[in-house]
Write a protein that holds these residues in place. Structure first.
Motif, PDB file in Angstrom:
ATOM      1  N   UNK A 194       0.851  -1.183   0.000  1.00  0.00           N
ATOM      2  CA  UNK A 194       0.000   0.000   0.000  1.00  0.00           C
ATOM      3  C   UNK A 194       0.887   1.234   0.000  1.00  0.00           C
ATOM      4  N   UNK A 195       0.396   2.296  -0.624  1.00  0.00           N
ATOM      5  CA  UNK A 195       1.201   3.519  -0.681  1.00  0.00           C
ATOM      6  C   UNK A 195       0.308   4.721  -0.947  1.00  0.00           C
ATOM      7  N   UNK A 196       0.616   5.800  -0.268  1.00  0.00           N
ATOM      8  CA  UNK A 196       0.087   7.119  -0.615  1.00  0.00           C
ATOM      9  C   UNK A 196       1.296   7.938  -1.036  1.00  0.00           C
ATOM     10  N   UNK A 197       1.741   7.746  -2.285  1.00  0.00           N
ATOM     11  CA  UNK A 197       3.016   8.344  -2.711  1.00  0.00           C
ATOM     12  C   UNK A 197       2.837   9.802  -3.127  1.00  0.00           C
ATOM     13  N   UNK A 198       3.936  10.508  -3.335  1.00  0.00           N
ATOM     14  CA  UNK A 198       3.827  11.867  -3.878  1.00  0.00           C
ATOM     15  C   UNK A 198       3.251  11.815  -5.289  1.00  0.00           C
ATOM     16  N   UNK A 199       2.230  12.649  -5.556  1.00  0.00           N
ATOM     17  CA  UNK A 199       1.599  12.572  -6.883  1.00  0.00           C
ATOM     18  C   UNK A 199       1.296  13.936  -7.503  1.00  0.00           C
ATOM     19  N   UNK A 200       1.811  14.997  -6.934  1.00  0.00           N
ATOM     20  CA  UNK A 200       1.571  16.320  -7.506  1.00  0.00           C
ATOM     21  C   UNK A 200       2.670  16.633  -8.520  1.00  0.00           C
ATOM     22  N   UNK A 201       2.317  16.996  -9.768  1.00  0.00           N
ATOM     23  CA  UNK A 201       3.350  17.377 -10.737  1.00  0.00           C
ATOM     24  C   UNK A 201       4.205  18.515 -10.197  1.00  0.00           C
ATOM     25  N   UNK A 202       5.492  18.438 -10.456  1.00  0.00           N
ATOM     26  CA  UNK A 202       6.432  19.409  -9.884  1.00  0.00           C
ATOM     27  C   UNK A 202       6.024  20.854 -10.175  1.00  0.00           C
ATOM     28  N   UNK A 203       5.557  21.104 -11.392  1.00  0.00           N
ATOM     29  CA  UNK A 203       5.208  22.477 -11.774  1.00  0.00           C
ATOM     30  C   UNK A 203       3.982  23.000 -11.037  1.00  0.00           C
ATOM     31  N   UNK A 204       3.199  22.091 -10.435  1.00  0.00           N
ATOM     32  CA  UNK A 204       1.976  22.509  -9.737  1.00  0.00           C
ATOM     33  C   UNK A 204       2.215  22.832  -8.265  1.00  0.00           C
ATOM     34  N   UNK A 238       7.216  14.443   0.145  1.00  0.00           N
ATOM     35  CA  UNK A 238       5.979  13.669   0.175  1.00  0.00           C
ATOM     36  C   UNK A 238       4.928  14.208  -0.783  1.00  0.00           C
ATOM     37  N   UNK A 239       5.255  15.283  -1.512  1.00  0.00           N
ATOM     38  CA  UNK A 239       4.294  15.925  -2.410  1.00  0.00           C
ATOM     39  C   UNK A 239       4.696  15.835  -3.877  1.00  0.00           C
ATOM     40  N   UNK A 240       5.990  15.983  -4.151  1.00  0.00           N
ATOM     41  CA  UNK A 240       6.482  16.137  -5.522  1.00  0.00           C
ATOM     42  C   UNK A 240       6.518  14.798  -6.251  1.00  0.00           C
ATOM     43  N   UNK A 241       5.611  14.651  -7.217  1.00  0.00           N
ATOM     44  CA  UNK A 241       5.514  13.410  -7.984  1.00  0.00           C
ATOM     45  C   UNK A 241       6.279  13.413  -9.287  1.00  0.00           C
ATOM     46  N   UNK A 242       7.184  14.388  -9.475  1.00  0.00           N
ATOM     47  CA  UNK A 242       7.950  14.450 -10.716  1.00  0.00           C
ATOM     48  C   UNK A 242       7.213  15.253 -11.772  1.00  0.00           C
ATOM     49  N   UNK A 243       7.773  15.335 -12.978  1.00  0.00           N
ATOM     50  CA  UNK A 243       7.212  16.210 -14.012  1.00  0.00           C
ATOM     51  C   UNK A 243       5.723  15.994 -14.294  1.00  0.00           C
ATOM     52  N   UNK A 244       5.276  14.738 -14.297  1.00  0.00           N
ATOM     53  CA  UNK A 244       3.860  14.479 -14.601  1.00  0.00           C
ATOM     54  C   UNK A 244       3.087  13.935 -13.397  1.00  0.00           C
ATOM     55  N   UNK A 245       3.733  13.883 -12.250  1.00  0.00           N
ATOM     56  CA  UNK A 245       3.078  13.394 -11.048  1.00  0.00           C
ATOM     57  C   UNK A 245       3.033  11.883 -10.931  1.00  0.00           C
TER      58      UNK A 245
END
Length: 282
Positions: free
Chosen positions: A186-196, A212-219
Motif C-alpha cells: 500500500x502507498x500514498x506516494x507523492x503525486x503532484x506534478x512538480x510544476x503545480x 511527500x508531495x512532488x511526484x515528478x514532471x507528470x506526477x
C-alpha cells in the motif's frame, strides 16, 4: 483596568482575524486552538463562554494564533491529527494524514487475506500502517520511509497505539523496495506534478514536506517505480493499492496493466472522486 477577554470574545475576534487572512475554517480553527490552550474540548469552550482568560492563557493563545495566521497547518500547531478514529502525532517531517486516505485503508482491509504480510511504502506518520495493524492483529506490517525523522514520528505513533512490537520500520526509498514478497503493498506516494507545487495552498506548499508531495514532471514517477517492482515484490495473487490524485486513474491503471498486473480496479472516496487504484499479481 485592562480589557476583559472572555472565551466568547476571543473566539469571535480570532475568527474574524483568520477570515481576513484567507483561512476558510476560521471559526473551527479558533475553537480548536483555544480548546487546546485551555485544555478542554469544544463543548468545554461553550460552557465557558463568559470565562475571562488570564494573562498566561492569552499569551499562549496569541502565539498559536500568530502561527496559524502565517498559514502553518493547524495539525502542526496542535501536534496531532485524527485518522481512522485514532490520534496521530505529526510534525513538519511528515505529511498530515487526510480523511481521503482512509479509503485506502478500507480497501486494504477488504482485499487482504486473514494473515498477510503488508508493506506500507512512504509511511510518514505511520497512519496507514498503524491503522492496519490495529484492525488486523494477525498481519505482519512493514513500514518504509526514506526520512529518518518521519520514521521516528511513526515509531512514536506505533507505541502510542500499542502496536510497536508488531510493526517493522525500515529506512528506504520506493525506488528500491525490500527484497521480499508481500500479500499487500500500500502507498500514498507523492503525486503532484512538480510544476503545480507553487500553486498549492500556502498551508501545504510552505509547510508540508515536498518529498511527500512532488511526484515528478507528470506526477506519476512514484507509480512507475512501484509498478516496475510489483511483480517481484508481490506473492501470487497479492495486491498493490495506491492513493492517486484527482484525474490520475487512467494513467495509473495503464502503468499497472503494462507491468503485467491484472484485475485493475478503482475505488472512489466519499466525495465521488476516484482515490484508490488497485491491481493484483498474476
Amino acid at each position: 483596568m485592562g480589557e476583559v477577554w472572555t472565551v466568547l470574545r476571543v473566539l469571535e475576534w480570532t475568527a474574524v482575524y483568520f477570515r481576513e487572512r484567507g483561512i476558510e475554517s476560521a471559526r473551527l480553527d479558533a475553537d480548536l486552538l483555544l480548546a487546546a490552550t485551555l485544555g478542554v474540548d469544544r463543548v468545554g469552550l461553550y460552557l465557558r463562554y463568559d470565562q475571562p482568560l488570564n494573562a498566561e492563557e492569552l499569551s499562549r493563545f496569541r502565539a498559536r494564533v500568530a502561527r496559524r495566521a502565517r498559514r502553518e497547518p493547524l495539525a502542526y500547531i496542535l501536534g496531532e491529527v485524527e485518522f481512522w478514529s485514532l490520534s496521530f502525532a505529526v510534525t513538519p517531517a511528515v505529511l498530515i494524514p487526510r480523511p481521503d486516505t482512509e479509503v485506502l485503508v478500507e480497501e486494504a482491509l477488504a482485499r487482504g487475506p486473514d494473515e498477510a504480510r503488508v508493506l506500507d511504502v512512504g509511511t510518514g506518520s505511520g497512519a496507514i500502517a498503524i491503522s492496519l495493524a490495529v484492525e488486523r492483529p494477525a498481519w505482519q506490517v512493514t513500514a518504509l520511509d526514506v526520512s529518518p525523522a518521519a520514521l521516528e514520528v511513526a515509531q512514536g505513533n506505533a507505541r502510542r497505539h500499542g502496536v510497536a512490537e508488531r510493526l517493522r520500520f525500515l529506512p528506504g526509498d520506493l525506488a528500491q523496495l525490500p527484497d521480499e514478497q508481500f500479500d499487500l503493498i500500500v502507498a500514498n506516494p507523492p503525486y503532484i506534478p512538480s510544476a503545480d507545487l507553487a500553486g498549492l495552498m500556502p498551508d501545504v506548499r510552505d509547510h508540508e514536506p515536498h518529498l511527500a508531495l512532488d511526484g515528478g514532471p507528470d506526477g506519476l514517477a512514484a507509480y512507475r517505480a512501484l509498478a516496475a517492482q510489483a511483480a517481484s515484490r508481490l506473492r501470487s495473487g497479492g495486491c498493490l493499492l495506491v492513493e492517486i490524485g484527482q484525474g490520475q486513474e487512467v494513467a495509473v491503471q495503464s502503468l499497472f496493466a503494462q507491468a503485467g498486473l491484472r484485475d485493475v480496479r478503482n475505488r472512489a472516496d466519499y466525495a465521488g472522486i476516484i482515490r484508490v487504484v488497485g491491481a493484483a499479481r498474476q
